[in-house]
Scaffold this motif. Structure first.
Motif: not given
Ligand code: ARG
Length: 290
Positions: A25-26, A69, A72, A74-75, A128, A144, A172, A175-176, A261-263
Protein backbone atom coordinates in the motif's frame (compact mmCIF):
# COMPACT_ATOMS: atom_id res chain seq x y z
CA UNK A 1 15.83 27.89 20.37
CA UNK A 2 12.06 27.82 20.79
CA UNK A 3 10.29 26.42 23.82
CA UNK A 4 10.11 22.64 24.37
CA UNK A 5 7.21 20.99 22.54
CA UNK A 6 5.29 20.10 25.69
CA UNK A 7 4.41 16.65 24.33
CA UNK A 8 6.36 13.59 23.24
CA UNK A 9 7.14 11.93 26.57
CA UNK A 10 4.50 9.16 26.55
CA UNK A 11 4.24 6.65 23.74
CA UNK A 12 2.35 3.58 22.70
CA UNK A 13 4.33 0.98 20.75
CA UNK A 14 3.34 -2.39 19.25
CA UNK A 15 5.86 -5.22 19.60
CA UNK A 16 6.55 -6.69 16.13
CA UNK A 17 5.51 -10.28 16.81
CA UNK A 18 3.62 -10.59 13.51
CA UNK A 19 5.42 -8.10 11.30
CA UNK A 20 5.31 -9.14 7.62
CA UNK A 21 4.76 -7.58 4.23
CA UNK A 22 1.50 -9.27 3.15
CA UNK A 23 0.23 -6.54 0.78
CA UNK A 24 1.52 -3.38 -0.89
CA UNK A 25 0.00 0.00 0.00
CA UNK A 26 3.02 2.28 -0.36
CA UNK A 27 6.05 2.47 -2.67
CA UNK A 28 8.46 1.04 -0.08
CA UNK A 29 6.64 -2.27 0.36
CA UNK A 30 7.36 -5.45 -1.59
CA UNK A 31 6.15 -8.92 -0.65
CA UNK A 32 9.48 -10.17 -2.10
CA UNK A 33 11.42 -8.33 0.61
CA UNK A 34 10.32 -9.64 4.02
CA UNK A 35 11.65 -8.28 7.32
CA UNK A 36 14.02 -10.43 9.38
CA UNK A 37 11.88 -11.18 12.46
CA UNK A 38 14.69 -11.37 14.98
CA UNK A 39 16.45 -8.28 13.72
CA UNK A 40 13.15 -6.38 13.68
CA UNK A 41 12.52 -7.25 17.32
CA UNK A 42 16.04 -6.17 18.25
CA UNK A 43 15.66 -2.87 16.40
CA UNK A 44 12.22 -2.27 17.93
CA UNK A 45 13.65 -2.88 21.40
CA UNK A 46 16.51 -0.44 20.77
CA UNK A 47 13.92 2.22 19.98
CA UNK A 48 11.87 1.47 23.08
CA UNK A 49 15.04 1.63 25.19
CA UNK A 50 16.20 4.89 23.57
CA UNK A 51 12.89 6.53 24.49
CA UNK A 52 13.22 5.36 28.10
CA UNK A 53 16.87 6.49 28.23
CA UNK A 54 15.77 9.92 27.00
CA UNK A 55 13.31 10.20 29.90
CA UNK A 56 10.18 9.04 28.11
CA UNK A 57 7.62 6.34 28.89
CA UNK A 58 6.48 3.51 26.63
CA UNK A 59 3.36 1.39 26.86
CA UNK A 60 3.31 -1.76 24.80
CA UNK A 61 0.33 -3.21 22.97
CA UNK A 62 0.36 -6.74 21.58
CA UNK A 63 0.24 -7.06 17.84
CA UNK A 64 -2.75 -8.75 16.22
CA UNK A 65 -1.73 -11.73 14.12
CA UNK A 66 -4.00 -10.53 11.27
CA UNK A 67 -2.53 -6.99 11.14
CA UNK A 68 1.09 -6.97 9.94
CA UNK A 69 1.24 -3.14 9.71
CA UNK A 70 0.12 -2.65 13.31
CA UNK A 71 3.78 -2.17 14.30
CA UNK A 72 3.39 1.35 12.88
CA UNK A 73 1.57 2.40 16.04
CA UNK A 74 1.58 6.09 15.09
CA UNK A 75 -1.51 5.31 13.04
CA UNK A 76 -3.61 3.76 15.81
CA UNK A 77 -5.17 7.06 16.84
CA UNK A 78 -4.43 10.59 18.01
CA UNK A 79 -4.37 10.88 21.82
CA UNK A 80 -4.10 13.84 24.17
CA UNK A 81 -2.79 14.26 27.70
CA UNK A 82 -6.30 15.40 28.64
CA UNK A 83 -7.73 12.01 27.71
CA UNK A 84 -9.27 12.67 24.31
CA UNK A 85 -8.60 10.34 21.40
CA UNK A 86 -9.52 10.25 17.71
CA UNK A 87 -9.35 6.72 16.38
CA UNK A 88 -7.89 6.20 12.92
CA UNK A 89 -10.25 5.20 10.13
CA UNK A 90 -7.75 3.56 7.81
CA UNK A 91 -7.80 4.22 4.11
CA UNK A 92 -6.93 0.63 3.20
CA UNK A 93 -9.08 -2.27 4.30
CA UNK A 94 -6.21 -4.59 5.40
CA UNK A 95 -5.33 -2.12 8.17
CA UNK A 96 -8.85 -1.65 9.54
CA UNK A 97 -8.77 -4.46 12.11
CA UNK A 98 -6.00 -2.59 13.92
CA UNK A 99 -8.62 -0.03 14.92
CA UNK A 100 -10.69 -2.66 16.74
CA UNK A 101 -7.82 -3.34 19.12
CA UNK A 102 -6.83 0.33 19.31
CA UNK A 103 -10.41 1.29 20.27
CA UNK A 104 -10.40 -1.25 23.10
CA UNK A 105 -7.02 -0.01 24.28
CA UNK A 106 -8.08 3.66 24.38
CA UNK A 107 -11.38 2.86 26.08
CA UNK A 108 -9.81 0.64 28.73
CA UNK A 109 -7.61 3.62 29.62
CA UNK A 110 -10.63 5.93 29.84
CA UNK A 111 -9.90 8.04 26.80
CA UNK A 112 -12.99 9.80 25.48
CA UNK A 113 -12.87 8.10 22.10
CA UNK A 114 -14.18 9.67 18.88
CA UNK A 115 -13.92 8.55 15.27
CA UNK A 116 -14.36 10.11 11.83
CA UNK A 117 -15.88 6.93 10.43
CA UNK A 118 -15.50 3.17 10.36
CA UNK A 119 -15.47 0.24 7.93
CA UNK A 120 -14.91 2.58 5.01
CA UNK A 121 -17.96 4.75 5.81
CA UNK A 122 -17.12 8.37 6.69
CA UNK A 123 -13.91 10.24 5.93
CA UNK A 124 -10.63 8.43 6.40
CA UNK A 125 -8.25 9.66 9.08
CA UNK A 126 -4.84 8.20 9.80
CA UNK A 127 -3.18 9.70 12.85
CA UNK A 128 0.29 9.56 11.25
CA UNK A 129 -0.99 12.69 9.51
CA UNK A 130 -1.69 14.74 12.66
CA UNK A 131 0.49 16.89 14.93
CA UNK A 132 -0.04 19.79 17.29
CA UNK A 133 2.21 22.67 16.26
CA UNK A 134 1.95 26.38 17.06
CA UNK A 135 -1.68 27.53 17.29
CA UNK A 136 -3.19 24.55 15.53
CA UNK A 137 -3.64 20.88 14.91
CA UNK A 138 -1.77 20.39 11.64
CA UNK A 139 -3.14 17.55 9.50
CA UNK A 140 -1.80 16.21 6.22
CA UNK A 141 -4.43 14.96 3.77
CA UNK A 142 -4.55 13.40 0.34
CA UNK A 143 -2.99 9.94 0.16
CA UNK A 144 -4.55 8.66 3.41
CA UNK A 145 -6.53 11.21 5.45
CA UNK A 146 -9.40 12.89 3.59
CA UNK A 147 -10.25 16.59 3.81
CA UNK A 148 -13.65 15.73 5.33
CA UNK A 149 -11.90 14.37 8.41
CA UNK A 150 -10.37 17.79 9.09
CA UNK A 151 -13.87 19.34 9.28
CA UNK A 152 -15.04 16.53 11.48
CA UNK A 153 -12.17 16.87 13.97
CA UNK A 154 -12.30 20.68 14.06
CA UNK A 155 -15.98 20.73 14.99
CA UNK A 156 -15.86 17.67 17.25
CA UNK A 157 -13.09 19.15 19.39
CA UNK A 158 -13.50 22.90 18.79
CA UNK A 159 -9.99 23.25 17.46
CA UNK A 160 -8.22 25.12 14.69
CA UNK A 161 -7.05 22.62 12.08
CA UNK A 162 -4.56 23.60 9.40
CA UNK A 163 -4.49 21.23 6.45
CA UNK A 164 -1.50 20.47 4.26
CA UNK A 165 -2.17 18.65 0.99
CA UNK A 166 0.30 15.82 0.40
CA UNK A 167 0.97 15.05 -3.26
CA UNK A 168 4.12 12.90 -3.12
CA UNK A 169 3.39 9.17 -3.25
CA UNK A 170 6.50 8.33 -1.20
CA UNK A 171 5.47 10.75 1.58
CA UNK A 172 1.98 9.42 2.23
CA UNK A 173 1.73 10.47 5.87
CA UNK A 174 2.63 13.89 7.26
CA UNK A 175 5.06 12.25 9.71
CA UNK A 176 7.41 11.53 6.79
CA UNK A 177 7.99 15.17 5.61
CA UNK A 178 7.28 16.98 8.91
CA UNK A 179 8.84 16.59 12.35
CA UNK A 180 8.25 19.17 15.10
CA UNK A 181 11.47 19.87 17.05
CA UNK A 182 10.44 22.64 19.43
CA UNK A 183 7.88 25.47 19.42
CA UNK A 184 9.47 27.16 16.39
CA UNK A 185 11.66 24.55 14.66
CA UNK A 186 10.61 21.57 12.57
CA UNK A 187 12.25 19.30 10.03
CA UNK A 188 10.37 19.77 6.76
CA UNK A 189 10.47 18.35 3.24
CA UNK A 190 8.41 20.76 1.11
CA UNK A 191 8.38 18.68 -2.12
CA UNK A 192 5.95 16.33 -0.35
CA UNK A 193 3.25 19.00 -0.63
CA UNK A 194 1.47 20.93 -3.36
CA UNK A 195 2.60 24.52 -4.00
CA UNK A 196 -0.07 26.20 -1.86
CA UNK A 197 0.62 23.83 1.03
CA UNK A 198 4.35 24.53 0.82
CA UNK A 199 3.58 28.23 1.33
CA UNK A 200 1.24 27.35 4.18
CA UNK A 201 3.94 25.13 5.75
CA UNK A 202 6.43 27.99 5.81
CA UNK A 203 3.72 30.12 7.43
CA UNK A 204 3.19 27.49 10.15
CA UNK A 205 6.88 26.82 10.94
CA UNK A 206 8.87 29.93 11.93
CA UNK A 207 12.25 28.16 11.80
CA UNK A 208 12.13 25.34 9.24
CA UNK A 209 15.04 22.95 8.78
CA UNK A 210 14.62 21.87 5.17
CA UNK A 211 15.59 18.27 4.43
CA UNK A 212 17.46 17.32 1.27
CA UNK A 213 16.03 14.54 -0.93
CA UNK A 214 18.59 12.10 0.47
CA UNK A 215 17.78 13.01 4.07
CA UNK A 216 14.03 12.78 3.51
CA UNK A 217 14.21 9.39 1.79
CA UNK A 218 16.50 8.04 4.52
CA UNK A 219 13.47 8.72 6.81
CA UNK A 220 15.23 11.54 8.71
CA UNK A 221 11.89 13.35 8.93
CA UNK A 222 10.41 10.30 10.68
CA UNK A 223 12.18 11.10 13.94
CA UNK A 224 10.97 11.92 17.44
CA UNK A 225 12.01 14.39 20.08
CA UNK A 226 11.88 13.22 23.69
CA UNK A 227 12.91 16.06 26.00
CA UNK A 228 16.43 17.03 24.89
CA UNK A 229 16.99 13.97 22.69
CA UNK A 230 16.11 13.46 19.06
CA UNK A 231 15.86 9.80 18.04
CA UNK A 232 16.45 9.34 14.32
CA UNK A 233 16.88 6.49 11.84
CA UNK A 234 19.46 8.52 9.88
CA UNK A 235 21.26 11.81 10.34
CA UNK A 236 23.61 13.49 7.87
CA UNK A 237 26.61 15.40 9.27
CA UNK A 238 24.90 18.62 8.16
CA UNK A 239 21.72 17.80 10.09
CA UNK A 240 23.64 16.65 13.13
CA UNK A 241 25.39 19.99 13.31
CA UNK A 242 22.11 21.90 13.03
CA UNK A 243 20.38 19.75 15.67
CA UNK A 244 23.22 19.76 18.19
CA UNK A 245 23.37 23.53 17.63
CA UNK A 246 19.81 23.63 18.99
CA UNK A 247 20.97 21.85 22.13
CA UNK A 248 19.69 18.41 21.17
CA UNK A 249 21.40 15.09 21.79
CA UNK A 250 21.19 13.09 18.57
CA UNK A 251 20.62 9.32 18.83
CA UNK A 252 20.72 7.40 15.55
CA UNK A 253 19.24 3.88 15.42
CA UNK A 254 19.26 1.26 12.70
CA UNK A 255 15.60 0.57 11.91
CA UNK A 256 16.19 -1.01 8.49
CA UNK A 257 13.62 -3.80 8.87
CA UNK A 258 10.81 -1.31 9.41
CA UNK A 259 11.77 0.67 6.33
CA UNK A 260 10.64 -2.39 4.34
CA UNK A 261 7.07 -1.55 5.35
CA UNK A 262 7.55 2.15 4.70
CA UNK A 263 7.94 3.49 8.22
CA UNK A 264 10.58 4.35 10.79
CA UNK A 265 11.06 5.72 14.30
CA UNK A 266 8.06 8.07 14.34
CA UNK A 267 5.71 5.64 12.65
CA UNK A 268 6.55 3.05 15.32
CA UNK A 269 5.68 5.34 18.23
CA UNK A 270 2.32 6.92 19.01
CA UNK A 271 2.49 10.01 21.24
CA UNK A 272 -0.27 9.91 23.87
CA UNK A 273 0.31 13.35 25.36
CA UNK A 274 -0.61 15.90 22.72
CA UNK A 275 -2.13 19.10 24.11
CA UNK A 276 -4.84 20.86 22.09
CA UNK A 277 -5.11 23.93 24.36
CA UNK A 278 -3.24 26.29 22.01
CA UNK A 279 -5.41 25.14 19.09
CA UNK A 280 -8.74 25.59 20.81
CA UNK A 281 -11.28 27.90 19.12
CA UNK A 282 -15.04 28.07 19.65
CA UNK A 283 -16.94 26.11 16.98
CA UNK A 284 -13.73 24.82 15.40
CA UNK A 285 -12.07 26.13 12.24
CA UNK A 286 -10.37 24.55 9.24
CA UNK A 287 -7.73 26.48 7.34
CA UNK A 288 -6.95 24.91 3.97
CA UNK A 289 -4.18 26.06 1.63
CA UNK A 290 -5.43 28.55 -0.97
N1 ARG B 1 2.87 0.05 5.74
C1 ARG B 1 2.30 1.12 6.50
C2 ARG B 1 1.24 1.82 5.67
O1 ARG B 1 1.46 2.01 4.51
C3 ARG B 1 3.37 2.07 6.93
C4 ARG B 1 2.85 3.12 7.84
C5 ARG B 1 3.87 4.14 8.16
N2 ARG B 1 3.42 4.91 9.26
C6 ARG B 1 3.47 6.22 9.32
N3 ARG B 1 3.01 6.80 10.40
N4 ARG B 1 3.92 6.95 8.33
O2 ARG B 1 0.20 2.20 6.17
Amino acid sequence: MGQPLGWGRRYLMVRPDHFRIDYVINPYMSTQDQPDQQLALKQWDSLRQAIIDAGGEVEVLEQRDDSPDMVYAMNLGFGTAQGKAMLSHMRFEPRRKESLTAAEWFMERDFELKRTGSDGVGPHFESGDAFVFGDSLVIGYGPRTEAGALEHIASEWNVRVRGLRITHEGMYHLDLPFCPIDSTHALVYPPALDAASQTELFGIVPDPIVLTDDEAFAFSGNSLVVDETIIMPACSPRLRELLTGLGLRVVVLDLSEFHKGGGSARCMTNPLDFDLAAASVAGGEVVLPA
